[in-house]
Design a protein around this motif. Structure first.
Motif, PDB file in Angstrom:
ATOM      1  N   ILE A 135      10.484  40.935  48.757  1.00  0.00           N
ATOM      2  CA  ILE A 135      10.907  39.535  48.631  1.00  0.00           C
ATOM      3  C   ILE A 135      12.186  39.271  49.426  1.00  0.00           C
ATOM      4  CG2 ILE A 135      11.685  37.787  46.988  1.00  0.00           C
ATOM      5  CD1 ILE A 135       9.808  39.140  44.942  1.00  0.00           C
ATOM      6  N   PHE A 136      13.113  40.224  49.393  1.00  0.00           N
ATOM      7  CA  PHE A 136      14.352  40.057  50.164  1.00  0.00           C
ATOM      8  C   PHE A 136      14.057  40.037  51.656  1.00  0.00           C
ATOM      9  CE2 PHE A 136      18.321  41.824  52.063  1.00  0.00           C
ATOM     10  CZ  PHE A 136      19.136  40.739  51.774  1.00  0.00           C
ATOM     11  N   ALA A 137      13.172  40.924  52.124  1.00  0.00           N
ATOM     12  CA  ALA A 137      12.825  40.971  53.543  1.00  0.00           C
ATOM     13  C   ALA A 137      12.141  39.676  53.986  1.00  0.00           C
ATOM     14  CB  ALA A 137      11.917  42.170  53.818  1.00  0.00           C
TER      15      ALA A 137
ATOM     16  N   SER B  87      19.076  37.728  63.928  1.00  0.00           N
ATOM     17  CA  SER B  87      19.484  38.938  63.214  1.00  0.00           C
ATOM     18  C   SER B  87      18.763  39.048  61.878  1.00  0.00           C
ATOM     19  CB  SER B  87      20.998  38.936  62.984  1.00  0.00           C
ATOM     20  OG  SER B  87      21.698  38.833  64.203  1.00  0.00           O
ATOM     21  N   ALA B  88      18.665  37.920  61.164  1.00  0.00           N
ATOM     22  CA  ALA B  88      17.990  37.923  59.863  1.00  0.00           C
ATOM     23  C   ALA B  88      16.522  38.308  60.013  1.00  0.00           C
ATOM     24  CB  ALA B  88      18.112  36.549  59.205  1.00  0.00           C
ATOM     25  N   ILE B  89      15.861  37.754  61.019  1.00  0.00           N
ATOM     26  CA  ILE B  89      14.452  38.090  61.252  1.00  0.00           C
ATOM     27  C   ILE B  89      14.313  39.577  61.565  1.00  0.00           C
ATOM     28  CG2 ILE B  89      12.470  37.726  62.773  1.00  0.00           C
ATOM     29  CD1 ILE B  89      13.477  34.843  63.170  1.00  0.00           C
ATOM     30  N   SER B  90      15.165  40.080  62.450  1.00  0.00           N
ATOM     31  CA  SER B  90      15.090  41.486  62.853  1.00  0.00           C
ATOM     32  C   SER B  90      15.320  42.421  61.670  1.00  0.00           C
ATOM     33  CB  SER B  90      16.116  41.775  63.957  1.00  0.00           C
ATOM     34  OG  SER B  90      15.858  40.998  65.101  1.00  0.00           O
ATOM     35  N   VAL B  91      16.341  42.121  60.862  1.00  0.00           N
ATOM     36  CA  VAL B  91      16.637  42.960  59.703  1.00  0.00           C
ATOM     37  C   VAL B  91      15.467  42.941  58.720  1.00  0.00           C
ATOM     38  CG1 VAL B  91      18.140  43.241  57.685  1.00  0.00           C
ATOM     39  CG2 VAL B  91      19.136  42.763  59.925  1.00  0.00           C
TER      40      VAL B  91
ATOM     41  N   VAL C 143      12.249  42.382  59.335  1.00  0.00           N
ATOM     42  CA  VAL C 143      11.113  43.141  59.881  1.00  0.00           C
ATOM     43  C   VAL C 143      11.385  44.637  59.801  1.00  0.00           C
ATOM     44  CG1 VAL C 143       9.816  43.644  61.983  1.00  0.00           C
ATOM     45  CG2 VAL C 143      10.340  41.276  61.393  1.00  0.00           C
ATOM     46  N   VAL C 144      12.607  45.058  60.162  1.00  0.00           N
ATOM     47  CA  VAL C 144      12.955  46.482  60.107  1.00  0.00           C
ATOM     48  C   VAL C 144      12.873  47.007  58.674  1.00  0.00           C
ATOM     49  CG1 VAL C 144      14.841  48.137  60.411  1.00  0.00           C
ATOM     50  CG2 VAL C 144      14.348  46.474  62.201  1.00  0.00           C
ATOM     51  N   MET C 145      13.309  46.198  57.709  1.00  0.00           N
ATOM     52  CA  MET C 145      13.209  46.606  56.307  1.00  0.00           C
ATOM     53  C   MET C 145      11.760  46.863  55.907  1.00  0.00           C
ATOM     54  SD  MET C 145      15.952  44.196  54.294  1.00  0.00           S
ATOM     55  CE  MET C 145      15.363  44.789  52.699  1.00  0.00           C
ATOM     56  N   LEU C 146      10.854  45.992  56.337  1.00  0.00           N
ATOM     57  CA  LEU C 146       9.445  46.158  55.993  1.00  0.00           C
ATOM     58  C   LEU C 146       8.854  47.412  56.647  1.00  0.00           C
ATOM     59  CD1 LEU C 146       8.103  42.490  56.222  1.00  0.00           C
ATOM     60  CD2 LEU C 146       8.695  43.796  54.174  1.00  0.00           C
ATOM     61  N   LEU C 147       9.338  47.740  57.846  1.00  0.00           N
ATOM     62  CA  LEU C 147       8.835  48.920  58.539  1.00  0.00           C
ATOM     63  C   LEU C 147       9.395  50.215  57.940  1.00  0.00           C
ATOM     64  CD1 LEU C 147       9.045  47.699  62.251  1.00  0.00           C
ATOM     65  CD2 LEU C 147       6.990  47.934  60.854  1.00  0.00           C
TER      66      LEU C 147
END
Length: 203
Positions: free
Chosen positions: A93-95, A179-183, A185-189
């Protein structure tokens, strides 16, 4: 995580993103730069297209991109609501909240900035100029300002294709929304198993 908490994070990111963009737009001309550190600069550029400045060609390319973003944000919003409804993991949910906030932040630029600002070429833009904005609704440019040239120099000749060329790492200029989008997506990966845990029945 509740939808209320997710909404709080989204609003917080949107505020930081839009305040930073409006400040840059009303205090910098295109290309103006402030060196914070050797490896970090505030550099004002505008992005007419997608990530890395990629544009959709044609007369209606920009409009198509903005409309696509609007459709995408609806899908991301539903994904967030559905994940909360189904009791999704906190990380998930946070991601999604980060991705939603980032996408929404750049949509605001694309939809409205063309009509609420004049252009920034050779001068500082005005907010709600009497002569009108630099473009029309849905044709705004995304404001970018975060630049991290961590390394500059000529690549060794032995590197295929790029050997001997001048190279900057990291060259793209981006914003808080990116930055928010990148973080997100990286969290989900990185935390895929925790974001999408399997229950015993599925296993």
């Amino acid at each position: 995580m509740s939808l209320k908490k997710a909404g709080f994070f989204i609003i917080l990111i949107l505020l930081i993103d839009q305040i930073s963009k409006i400040y840059i737009k009303t205090h910098f001309a295109i290309g103006d730069e402030i060196e914070v550190f050797d490896w970090f600069r505030i550099l004002f550029v505008e992005n007419e297209g997608m990530a890395w400045g990629t544009k959709i060609p044609g007369e209606y390319g920009k409009l198509a991109l903005t409309l696509f973003r609007l459709v995408a944000i609806v899908g991301i919003g539903y994904w967030l609501w559905d994940s909360v409804r189904k009791g999704g993991s906190r990380i998930l949910i946070f991601a999604i909240s980060l991705i939603f906030a980032g996408a929404f932040g750049n949509i605001i630029d694309s939809v409205f900035y063309g009509i609420i600002f004049d252009d920034s070429y050779g001068h500082i833009a005005s907010f709600l100029p009497e002569s009108g904005g630099y473009s029309s609704l849905f044709h705004g440019k995304v404001v970018d300002m975060l630049y991290f040239p961590l390394w500059n120099g000529y690549l060794p000749d032995w590197i295929p294709f790029w050997g001997g060329q001048y190279f900057t790492f990291f060259e793209p200029v981006f914003n808080i929304a990116d930055s928010a989008i990148s973080v997100g997506v990286v969290m989900l990966l990185l935390f895929n198993k925790r974001a999408f845990p399997k229950n015993e029945h599925e296993e």
